[in-house]
Motif scaffolding. Structure first.
Motif, mmCIF file in Angstrom:
data_model
loop_
_atom_site.group_PDB
_atom_site.id
_atom_site.type_symbol
_atom_site.label_atom_id
_atom_site.label_comp_id
_atom_site.label_asym_id
_atom_site.label_seq_id
_atom_site.Cartn_x
_atom_site.Cartn_y
_atom_site.Cartn_z
ATOM 1 N N GLY A 164 41.204 28.489 101.881
ATOM 2 C CA GLY A 164 40.883 29.489 100.875
ATOM 3 C C GLY A 164 39.435 29.341 100.464
ATOM 4 N N PRO A 165 38.886 30.308 99.740
ATOM 5 C CA PRO A 165 37.492 30.204 99.296
ATOM 6 C C PRO A 165 37.269 28.944 98.465
ATOM 7 N N MET A 166 36.161 28.236 98.724
ATOM 8 C CA MET A 166 35.849 27.019 97.993
ATOM 9 C C MET A 166 35.554 27.353 96.528
ATOM 10 N N ALA A 167 36.076 26.509 95.638
ATOM 11 C CA ALA A 167 35.964 26.775 94.198
ATOM 12 C C ALA A 167 34.514 26.870 93.737
ATOM 13 N N HIS A 168 33.613 26.107 94.388
ATOM 14 C CA HIS A 168 32.206 26.103 93.977
ATOM 15 C C HIS A 168 31.561 27.476 94.085
ATOM 16 N N LEU A 169 32.152 28.336 94.916
ATOM 17 C CA LEU A 169 31.539 29.636 95.188
ATOM 18 C C LEU A 169 32.137 30.766 94.348
ATOM 19 N N LEU A 170 33.129 30.435 93.520
ATOM 20 C CA LEU A 170 33.840 31.478 92.780
ATOM 21 C C LEU A 170 33.395 31.549 91.322
ATOM 22 N N GLU A 185 33.443 34.761 87.777
ATOM 23 C CA GLU A 185 33.906 36.081 87.367
ATOM 24 C C GLU A 185 33.170 37.174 88.132
ATOM 25 N N GLU A 186 31.902 36.912 88.420
ATOM 26 C CA GLU A 186 31.110 37.898 89.160
ATOM 27 C C GLU A 186 31.433 37.862 90.652
ATOM 28 N N GLN A 187 31.873 36.702 91.149
ATOM 29 C CA GLN A 187 32.193 36.538 92.565
ATOM 30 C C GLN A 187 33.611 36.002 92.725
ATOM 31 N N PRO A 188 34.650 36.824 92.518
ATOM 32 C CA PRO A 188 36.032 36.351 92.656
ATOM 33 C C PRO A 188 36.401 36.130 94.122
ATOM 34 N N ALA A 189 37.531 35.479 94.331
ATOM 35 C CA ALA A 189 38.002 35.218 95.690
ATOM 36 C C ALA A 189 38.235 36.528 96.436
ATOM 37 N N GLN A 190 37.743 36.594 97.669
ATOM 38 C CA GLN A 190 37.887 37.795 98.492
ATOM 39 C C GLN A 190 39.041 37.680 99.500
ATOM 40 N N TYR A 191 39.570 36.453 99.677
ATOM 41 C CA TYR A 191 40.605 36.222 100.676
ATOM 42 C C TYR A 191 41.764 35.451 100.060
ATOM 43 N N ARG A 192 42.974 35.760 100.509
ATOM 44 C CA ARG A 192 44.128 35.005 100.044
ATOM 45 C C ARG A 192 44.231 33.673 100.779
ATOM 46 N N LYS A 193 44.870 32.696 100.132
ATOM 47 C CA LYS A 193 45.011 31.367 100.714
ATOM 48 C C LYS A 193 46.183 31.325 101.676
ATOM 49 N N MET A 194 46.045 30.445 102.678
ATOM 50 C CA MET A 194 47.101 30.300 103.668
ATOM 51 C C MET A 194 46.889 28.990 104.418
ATOM 52 N N LYS A 195 47.985 28.348 104.814
ATOM 53 C CA LYS A 195 47.858 27.141 105.629
ATOM 54 C C LYS A 195 47.212 27.485 106.968
ATOM 55 N N ALA A 196 46.411 26.551 107.449
ATOM 56 C CA ALA A 196 45.685 26.793 108.697
ATOM 57 C C ALA A 196 46.633 27.092 109.852
ATOM 58 N N LYS A 197 47.751 26.385 109.940
ATOM 59 C CA LYS A 197 48.676 26.593 111.060
ATOM 60 C C LYS A 197 49.316 27.974 111.007
ATOM 61 N N ASP A 198 49.584 28.477 109.796
ATOM 62 C CA ASP A 198 50.173 29.811 109.670
ATOM 63 C C ASP A 198 49.145 30.892 109.993
#
Length: 279
Positions: free
Chosen positions: A235-241, A243-256
């Motif tokens: 998932g997007p690294m917390a350091h980059l998030l 209010e102005e730059q919210p997460a753009q991608y949903r989280k998922m296990k690498a194998k899935d």
């Protein structure tokens, strides 16, 4: 990347060993087959993609796909014994490439003004590295057939050793395919993958690329794919998030995510699975 510190002689040895393997008789190459009992497909070994549907478009290529890391996970049954130098060449090349990978992973955060180790730390001892040796024979209809169909890489980073004499790689930008020249002066090509795109919240994106065929000449390349632990949640690294730059991608296990990637690619559902993962 130039001035990467890898000896030209080592790169030449890997390339020569690759060419010699693909020049072996088919029965010799089949000793490393990716088909168990001739019918059950696995990713590792010599062969092509798994055929999932009757109308699936296949690539005009031979390939050898090997797990390199973790070192304890290597399946040496798939590692060629001919040419004799192949295994030692790949082992040494993998060690050098890993150092180059880490240098790049420490340079990228500087652009983002983040801690230099924040990306390197995403790769634990279970992070897989695969080597893929590609052979593109001359094709009688290069106007109709691709060596590798359009796709974006799945792993975080790819280090590509390209053919010195024959070009074929193309990248898509703004609807136009651009040629990548044949390698010169022992440079390496670095590619961003889907995993890195998600981790950096889309700041670094995984470019669409393909390989075209050549009517007269064969082409060879060697790709080192660097993934993260299959059990790791991407998932997007917390350091980059913010209010102005919210997460753009949903989280998922690498194998899935890898399973979705393979289904998406084989099924021809569009070239960029990353776009389907956006929030």
């Amino acid at each position: 990347v130039s001035n990467h510190g890898m000896e030209a002689s080592m790169m030449d040895s890997v390339f020569t060993a690759s060419r010699e393997f693909f020049q072996l008789p088919l029965e010799e190459k089949k000793k490393c087959s990716n088909l168990i009992d001739g019918k059950h497909f696995q990713v590792e070994g010599y062969g092509n993609d798994q055929v999932r549907t009757q109308d699936q478009r296949l690539d005009w290529s031979d390939r050898l796909h090997l797990r390199v890391e973790p070192e304890g996970g290597r399946n040496l049954d798939h590692w060629p014994t001919h040419p004799k130098s192949f295994r030692d060449d790949l082992h040494e090349y993998a060690l050098k490439c890993k150092g180059i990978r880490d240098d790049i992973l420490r340079a990228m955060p500087k652009i983002l003004k983040l801690d230099a180790d924040c990306l390197v730390n995403q790769f634990n001892s279970n992070a897989p590295t695969f080597a893929r040796f590609n052979h593109f024979p001359p094709c009688p209809r290069p106007d109709l057939v691709l060596g590798i169909k359009p796709h974006a890489d799945f792993p975080a980073l790819t280090v590509l050793l390209m053919d010195n004499d024959v070009a074929g790689l193309q990248y898509l930008r703004d609807g136009t395919w651009y040629n990548v020249p044949a390698a010169c002066d022992h440079t390496l090509l670095i590619n961003i993958g889907l995993t890195m795109e998600i981790m950096t919240n889309g700041i670094f994106t995984g470019p669409m690329h393909r390989v075209v065929t050549n009517a007269d000449k064969e082409r060879i390349s060697v790709a080192m794919f660097y993934g993260v632990d299959p059990e790791q949640e991407i998932g997007p690294m917390a350091h980059l998030l913010s209010e102005e730059q919210p997460a753009q991608y949903r989280k998922m296990k690498a194998k899935d995510l890898l399973v979705l990637h393979h289904e998406h690619y084989a099924g021809g559902r569009g070239p960029r699975i990353a776009d389907t993962l956006k929030i």
